[in-house]
Design a protein around this motif. Structure first.
Motif, PDB file in Angstrom:
ATOM      1  N   THR A  47       4.034   2.328  -3.737  1.00 56.35           N
ATOM      2  CA  THR A  47       4.030   0.649  -3.462  1.00 56.35           C
ATOM      3  C   THR A  47       2.853  -0.129  -4.367  1.00 56.35           C
ATOM      4  O   THR A  47       3.664  -0.701  -5.404  1.00 56.35           O
ATOM      5  N   VAL A  48       1.810   0.450  -4.537  1.00 52.69           N
ATOM      6  CA  VAL A  48       1.002  -0.051  -5.056  1.00 52.69           C
ATOM      7  C   VAL A  48       1.196  -0.021  -6.652  1.00 52.69           C
ATOM      8  O   VAL A  48       0.447  -0.747  -6.903  1.00 52.69           O
ATOM      9  N   GLY A  49       1.141   1.188  -6.893  1.00 53.62           N
ATOM     10  CA  GLY A  49       1.304   1.433  -8.865  1.00 53.62           C
ATOM     11  C   GLY A  49       2.006   0.781  -9.325  1.00 53.62           C
ATOM     12  O   GLY A  49       2.255  -0.120  -9.843  1.00 53.62           O
ATOM     13  N   VAL A  50       3.840   0.434  -8.046  1.00 55.53           N
ATOM     14  CA  VAL A  50       4.743  -0.480  -8.380  1.00 55.53           C
ATOM     15  C   VAL A  50       4.218  -1.861  -8.745  1.00 55.53           C
ATOM     16  O   VAL A  50       4.340  -2.721 -10.198  1.00 55.53           O
ATOM     17  N   ALA A  62      -2.801  -6.189  -4.266  1.00 51.80           N
ATOM     18  CA  ALA A  62      -1.696  -5.167  -4.216  1.00 51.80           C
ATOM     19  C   ALA A  62      -1.516  -4.030  -3.455  1.00 51.80           C
ATOM     20  O   ALA A  62      -1.169  -3.614  -2.451  1.00 51.80           O
ATOM     21  N   ILE A  63      -2.901  -3.255  -2.935  1.00 54.60           N
ATOM     22  CA  ILE A  63      -2.996  -2.161  -2.271  1.00 54.60           C
ATOM     23  C   ILE A  63      -3.228  -2.989  -1.152  1.00 54.60           C
ATOM     24  O   ILE A  63      -2.734  -2.725   0.088  1.00 54.60           O
ATOM     25  N   ILE A  64      -3.341  -4.217  -1.082  1.00 54.64           N
ATOM     26  CA  ILE A  64      -4.250  -4.503   0.946  1.00 54.64           C
ATOM     27  C   ILE A  64      -2.288  -4.889   1.393  1.00 54.64           C
ATOM     28  O   ILE A  64      -1.751  -4.491   2.381  1.00 54.64           O
ATOM     29  N   ARG A  65      -1.722  -5.318   0.804  1.00 58.00           N
ATOM     30  CA  ARG A  65       0.187  -5.986   0.841  1.00 58.00           C
ATOM     31  C   ARG A  65       0.467  -4.735   0.746  1.00 58.00           C
ATOM     32  O   ARG A  65       1.552  -4.998   1.338  1.00 58.00           O
ATOM     33  N   GLY A  66       0.665  -4.032  -0.283  1.00 52.72           N
ATOM     34  CA  GLY A  66       1.804  -2.492  -0.432  1.00 52.72           C
ATOM     35  C   GLY A  66       1.675  -1.845   0.586  1.00 52.72           C
ATOM     36  O   GLY A  66       2.719  -1.414   1.361  1.00 52.72           O
ATOM     37  N   GLY A 125       8.300  -4.663  11.239  1.00 56.80           N
ATOM     38  CA  GLY A 125       8.552  -5.481  10.522  1.00 56.80           C
ATOM     39  C   GLY A 125       7.695  -6.988  10.558  1.00 56.80           C
ATOM     40  O   GLY A 125       7.778  -7.698   9.578  1.00 56.80           O
ATOM     41  N   PHE A 126       5.865  -6.672  10.984  1.00 53.63           N
ATOM     42  CA  PHE A 126       5.191  -8.020  10.197  1.00 53.63           C
ATOM     43  C   PHE A 126       5.173  -8.000   8.850  1.00 53.63           C
ATOM     44  O   PHE A 126       5.782  -7.036   8.260  1.00 53.63           O
ATOM     45  N   ALA A 127       5.135  -8.672   8.329  1.00 52.74           N
ATOM     46  CA  ALA A 127       5.196  -9.498   7.197  1.00 52.74           C
ATOM     47  C   ALA A 127       3.866 -10.124   6.285  1.00 52.74           C
ATOM     48  O   ALA A 127       3.706 -10.963   7.874  1.00 52.74           O
ATOM     49  N   THR A 128       3.061  -9.799   5.666  1.00 50.82           N
ATOM     50  CA  THR A 128       2.091 -10.633   4.897  1.00 50.82           C
ATOM     51  C   THR A 128       3.108 -10.740   3.507  1.00 50.82           C
ATOM     52  O   THR A 128       2.074 -11.607   2.503  1.00 50.82           O
ATOM     53  N   ALA A 129       4.113 -10.009   2.889  1.00 49.63           N
ATOM     54  CA  ALA A 129       4.541 -10.973   1.857  1.00 49.63           C
ATOM     55  C   ALA A 129       6.052 -10.930   1.833  1.00 49.63           C
ATOM     56  O   ALA A 129       6.815  -9.670   2.768  1.00 49.63           O
ATOM     57  N   ASP A 130       7.371 -11.282   1.300  1.00 51.81           N
ATOM     58  CA  ASP A 130       8.771 -11.232   1.177  1.00 51.81           C
ATOM     59  C   ASP A 130       9.071  -9.955   0.657  1.00 51.81           C
ATOM     60  O   ASP A 130       9.516  -9.732  -1.170  1.00 51.81           O
ATOM     61  N   GLY A 180       1.518  -1.826 -11.406  1.00 46.85           N
ATOM     62  CA  GLY A 180       2.152  -2.197 -12.444  1.00 46.85           C
ATOM     63  C   GLY A 180       2.676  -3.119 -13.599  1.00 46.85           C
ATOM     64  O   GLY A 180       2.719  -3.098 -14.233  1.00 46.85           O
ATOM     65  N   THR A 181       3.344  -3.932 -12.126  1.00 48.05           N
ATOM     66  CA  THR A 181       4.263  -4.796 -12.801  1.00 48.05           C
ATOM     67  C   THR A 181       3.644  -6.328 -12.909  1.00 48.05           C
ATOM     68  O   THR A 181       4.021  -6.765 -13.442  1.00 48.05           O
ATOM     69  N   GLY A 182       2.342  -6.185 -12.647  1.00 52.84           N
ATOM     70  CA  GLY A 182       1.025  -7.698 -12.107  1.00 52.84           C
ATOM     71  C   GLY A 182       2.001  -8.542 -11.455  1.00 52.84           C
ATOM     72  O   GLY A 182       1.577  -9.713 -11.553  1.00 52.84           O
ATOM     73  N   THR A 183       2.919  -7.627 -10.122  1.00 52.23           N
ATOM     74  CA  THR A 183       3.079  -8.620  -9.335  1.00 52.23           C
ATOM     75  C   THR A 183       1.837  -9.598  -8.463  1.00 52.23           C
ATOM     76  O   THR A 183       1.654 -10.598  -7.871  1.00 52.23           O
ATOM     77  N   TYR A 184       1.049  -7.890  -8.196  1.00 48.56           N
ATOM     78  CA  TYR A 184      -0.677  -9.178  -7.754  1.00 48.56           C
ATOM     79  C   TYR A 184      -1.725  -8.255  -8.117  1.00 48.56           C
ATOM     80  O   TYR A 184      -1.225  -7.176  -9.171  1.00 48.56           O
ATOM     81  N   ASP A 185      -2.956  -8.969  -8.519  1.00 46.82           N
ATOM     82  CA  ASP A 185      -3.925  -7.940  -8.552  1.00 46.82           C
ATOM     83  C   ASP A 185      -3.855  -7.153  -7.661  1.00 46.82           C
ATOM     84  O   ASP A 185      -3.778  -6.561  -7.052  1.00 46.82           O
ATOM     85  N   PRO A 186      -4.737  -6.222  -8.307  1.00 42.49           N
ATOM     86  CA  PRO A 186      -4.954  -4.465  -8.125  1.00 42.49           C
ATOM     87  C   PRO A 186      -5.490  -4.774  -5.899  1.00 42.49           C
ATOM     88  O   PRO A 186      -5.051  -3.162  -5.206  1.00 42.49           O
ATOM     89  N   PHE A 187      -6.445  -6.236  -5.687  1.00 41.16           N
ATOM     90  CA  PHE A 187      -6.936  -5.566  -4.735  1.00 41.16           C
ATOM     91  C   PHE A 187      -6.062  -6.265  -3.746  1.00 41.16           C
ATOM     92  O   PHE A 187      -5.427  -5.684  -2.987  1.00 41.16           O
TER      93      PHE A 187
END
Length: 482
Positions: free
Chosen positions: A288-291, A303-307, A319-324, A294-301
């Motif tokens: 998940t973090v890699g994708v 991406a790690i936290i949200r991923g 079922g908690f959420a920090t992102a859609d 790699g797709t530029g969805t988030y910056d690395p930090f």
């Protein structure tokens, strides 16, 4: 069947459940939100109903046996789900229909976290507290279900703990030993909740939010006091604390008990289910973090936290959420949703088919591959160094088959109500796995579904929480024969 014993227990349960209206009443008084009346009315009505059920049979001393235990278990979830809907139905804000009130109550007590409500931030504090409390009480009920009922049913995986766990008994009676075990596991459950609440408060939540979210985290429920869920706080520290406690709540509570009693974390590392559970979370998190990076969805930090947060939240069926996550790129929404079918460990508050069953299915599949190569070889399936009886493997496959059949049947039922395919299959998957958020039309909430769909999903939530067979067995003629 000892109907008097069942009625006696049911009456006591209802009277005890009526007292759970007291905390929301206190919250209403503290915050002066003007919503005390629905809880007072519900408390009196539920208590009187329980009293009327209990009084005619309170002198009965029939011994509770396994079949009675299954009936009590199903009635526990069904009757308390209906009772839990009373204050929600009587409340003017939110003003819920009967089916919506029952849906919200079932979702809370089964720790599914699927909601029909919107505008959660502006709801009365007493209602917000009550929703969180429903999940926490449901989580406590799950622990009893795991140690007292399911191992006796023999539906694969959980009975492996019968010889080791301090609770499940080996004869066909429900004994006081189960009460002692449940009490010990509740101490662990309450301690984890208190520690989680303290850390949330320390990280920046106010006391109300900290307690409410600790209820949902340890119960793996997913309800929040805010529409934006955990993302409302925009705090990496809070998200990290949540990740840790979601992970802990997804572990077999018997393992927590053993680790506490033996004062050693090696108990976890020696458990094959825990190792497989950790491996799944790590592998999916890396993908998940890699994708995301790699797709530029988030910056690395980010991406790690949200991923990692979304992976642990969905995989443990919190079922908690920090992102859609439904709008994440490529395979991620589907991958996370599939992982939710695995769920938490057996004996945890997590949903899904349970890690132990998936592990056994994988091992059985590998054995069949080896048998093709070596048709005359005697190959055993082992967990650690212990061979798994073929009866257990058969039960696992039986559970998996029925689970998927019920998924397909309910999916067709939802499609018949007019829902699109993505909404229908994700709604059934989210409810039978006690996950909560889905995809398509149920990515945010379930309020716009039609009433027949909501009734089907209520059944799906109960079916998933009761591990399918515990509920379906009551529909078989053989169960009722003397």
């Amino acid at each position: 069947m000892h109907y008097s014993a069942i009625a006696k227990i049911l009456g006591v349960l209802l009277m005890l459940f009526s007292t759970t209206m007291i905390p929301p009443i206190v919250v209403s008084l503290i915050y002066e939100d003007g919503h005390m009346q629905p809880f007072l009315t519900a408390m009196c009505g539920i208590f009187l109903t329980g009293l009327m059920v209990w009084l005619p049979v309170f002198r009965q001393t029939s011994e509770l046996r396994i079949r009675d235990g299954f009936v009590v278990t199903v009635l526990f979830w069904v009757v308390l789900s209906l009772s839990g809907a009373v204050p929600l139905y009587l409340s003017e804000h939110p003003h819920l229909s009967l089916v919506d009130a029952i849906f919200e109550s079932v979702s809370g007590l089964t720790t599914t976290g699927a909601t029909v409500m919107t505008g959660i931030d502006v709801l009365p504090k007493s209602i917000l507290w009550y929703r969180q409390q429903l999940q926490w009480l449901g989580g406590m009920g799950i622990i009893v279900l795991a140690v007292a009922i399911l191992p006796m049913l023999g539906i694969g995986g959980m009975q492996l703990y019968r010889a080791e766990a301090p609770g499940p008994v080996k004869d066909n009676k429900l004994t006081p030993r189960i009460t002692e075990t449940a009490k010990a596991l509740w101490y662990i459950y309450v301690s984890l909740t208190a520690l989680c609440a303290l850390l949330y408060w320390w990280a920046g939540m106010d006391a109300f939010d900290a307690i409410g979210h600790s209820f949902a985290t340890i119960a793996i429920g997913g309800f929040s006091t805010h529409d934006a869920s955990i993302g409302y706080f925009n705090s990496p520290l809070i998200e990290f604390i949540c990740i840790i406690f979601m992970f802990l709540a997804g572990i077999n509570f018997a393992m927590h008990f053993f680790a506490w009693r033996r004062r050693s974390v090696l108990v976890y590392l020696k458990d094959p289910e825990f190792v497989f559970y950790s491996l799944i979370l790590i592998t999916v998190s890396v993908i998940t973090v890699g994708v995301l990076i790699g797709t530029g969805t988030y910056d690395p930090f980010t991406a790690i936290i949200r991923g990692v947060f979304e992976v642990v939240s969905i995989a443990t069926t919190t079922g908690f959420a920090t992102a859609d996550f439904a709008h994440w790129p490529h395979l991620l929404p589907f991958l996370l949703f599939v992982v939710a079918f695995i769920g938490g460990c057996a004996g945890s508050t997590g949903g899904g088919m349970k890690v132990i069953r998936v592990l056994l299915i994988f091992k059985q599949g590998m054995r069949e591959v080896k048998r093709i190569v070596h048709p005359n070889a005697v190959i055993q399936v082992k967990l650690g160094r212990k061979p798994v009886p073929d009866r257990v493997l058969e039960a696992v496959w039986g559970f998996f088959s029925v689970y998927m059949f019920m998924f397909v049947f309910m999916l067709m039922g939802l499609l018949a109500t007019g829902l699109d395919q993505v909404t229908a299959w994700s709604a059934v998957g989210a409810c039978i796995n006690n996950l909560g958020p889905g995809l398509g039309g149920v990515a945010l909430h379930y309020g716009e579904l039609n009433e027949p769909a909501k009734w089907i999903l209520c059944f799906a939530m109960l079916l998933g929480r009761l591990e399918v067979f515990t509920l379906l067995i009551l529909f078989t003629p053989a169960f009722w024969r003397r």
